[in-house]
Design an enzyme around this catalytic site. Structure first.
Site, PDB file in Angstrom:
ATOM      1  CB  CYS A  76      -0.878  -0.016   1.255  1.00 14.33           C
ATOM      2  SG  CYS A  76      -1.893   1.459   1.427  1.00 14.33           S
ATOM      3  CB  CYS A 192      -2.923   3.544  -5.757  1.00 14.90           C
ATOM      4  SG  CYS A 192      -4.283   2.696  -4.899  1.00 14.90           S
TER       5      CYS A 192
HETATM    6  N1  DGL Z   1      -3.919   0.422  -2.321  1.00 17.38           N
HETATM    7  C1  DGL Z   1      -3.539   1.548  -1.556  1.00 17.38           C
HETATM    8  C2  DGL Z   1      -2.288   2.230  -2.084  1.00 17.38           C
HETATM    9  O1  DGL Z   1      -1.442   1.591  -2.684  1.00 17.38           O
HETATM   10  C3  DGL Z   1      -4.550   2.524  -1.025  1.00 17.38           C
HETATM   11  C4  DGL Z   1      -5.949   2.578  -1.532  1.00 17.38           C
HETATM   12  C5  DGL Z   1      -6.843   3.278  -0.510  1.00 17.38           C
HETATM   13  O2  DGL Z   1      -7.149   2.632   0.496  1.00 17.38           O
HETATM   14  O3  DGL Z   1      -7.179   4.466  -0.705  1.00 17.38           O
HETATM   15  O4  DGL Z   1      -2.086   3.395  -1.878  1.00 17.38           O
END
Ligand code: DGL
Length: 276
Positions: A76, A192
């Site tokens: 993340c 993301c």
């Molecule tokens: N998948 C996450 C990232 O790489 C965050 C997505 C979210 O929860 O807003 O930033």
């Protein structure tokens, strides 16, 4: 890791980390993969820094303990760009973070203009500023942080109908800046972990018509780094998928997605003491 298969736990706010799981499986190493999704707090892109910093170290320590991980991947960008040091201090195993692939993008661009597509939090972080200053000071970096794209990616992954305007707005957010700058963006960093699941939707927008743009995602590099840390040569084995843990909230979509991905079971992870 003589005799024993390594356990790797992949963490994300929701289903985005599955793009990293996909890369780990494709890498071909003998690992048992668990998944932890902080469903109760999704999306992180809407969360303040203080509440994430208060939550993540204890939650990830609990994730590692519950899944008995040998290595944790914080899949993340929103969490890694804020709290990687605090997470590393809290958990007792090596931690691989996922942060925007600015360096490879800056090496790849031929026009000297790259786009950074990430959550509103990630594009504004000091960590991201430092990555750009260290690795991309010679190129122009256009940043855009759509608030609705991570959820749209989960919906697309689940086969739900999503208004195409979400993808149009996401690409326009970069390309309209580009027009103002009078330059041609030729690389977009998908910073993301949810966004690789909507790469085709982004590429097919009207705003993108006739353009040659490379979308960079980090999964393969993260898988290679993980293999190296575990001392496992890529292509030498087979990954297995175990349990996916969640922290509560609206679970049905995530549960469907992780099972469809191949995780055998879903379980609830005790919420961290500071958690909401
Ligand atoms: N998948 C996450 C990232 O790489 C965050 C997505 C979210 O929860 O807003 O930033």
């Amino acid at each position: 890791m003589s005799g024993k298969r390594a356990r790797v736990t992949v963490f994300d706010s929701g289903a985005g980390g599955l793009s990293v799981v996909r890369a780990l499986v494709a890498c071909g190493i003998d690992v048992d993969i668990s998944y932890v999704a902080d469903t109760a707090f999704f999306p992180y892109g809407d969360r303040g820094d203080a509440e994430l910093l208060a939550r993540l170290p204890a939650l990830l320590d609990a994730s590692v303990e519950t899944t008995r991980a040998d290595l944790l991947i914080t899949a993340c960008n929103t969490a890694s760009t804020l709290a990687l040091d605090a997470i590393r201090a809290a958990v007792r195993v090596p931690v691989v973070g996922v942060v925007p692939a600015i360096k490879p993008a800056a090496a790849l661009t031929r026009t000297g203009v790259i786009g950074l597509l990430a959550t509103p939090r990630t594009i504004a972080r000091a960590y991201t500023d430092a990555l750009i200053a260290d690795h991309a000071s010679h190129v122009k970096v256009l940043r855009h942080g759509p608030g609705d794209l991570a959820l749209a990616a989960e919906q697309v992954l689940a086969g739900e109908t999503v208004d195409p305007a979400v993808f149009e707005r996401a690409m326009e957010g970069l390309l309209l800046q580009e027009n103002l700058a009078g330059a041609a963006m030729d690389v977009v960093v998908l910073a993301c972990t949810h966004y690789p699941f909507v790469r085709e939707e982004l590429a097919a927008t009207r705003a993108m018509a006739g353009r040659e743009v490379v979308f960079l995602e980090p999964g393969e590099a993260i898988a290679r780094r993980t293999a190296a840390l575990l001392g496992l040569p890529a292509g030498s084995g087979t990954a297995t998928l175990g349990t996916a843990c969640t922290t509560g909230g609206a679970l049905s979509r995530l549960e469907t997605l992780v099972r469809r991905f191949g995780f055998a079971a879903t379980a609830s992870l005790a919420d961290s003491p500071q958690g909401g």
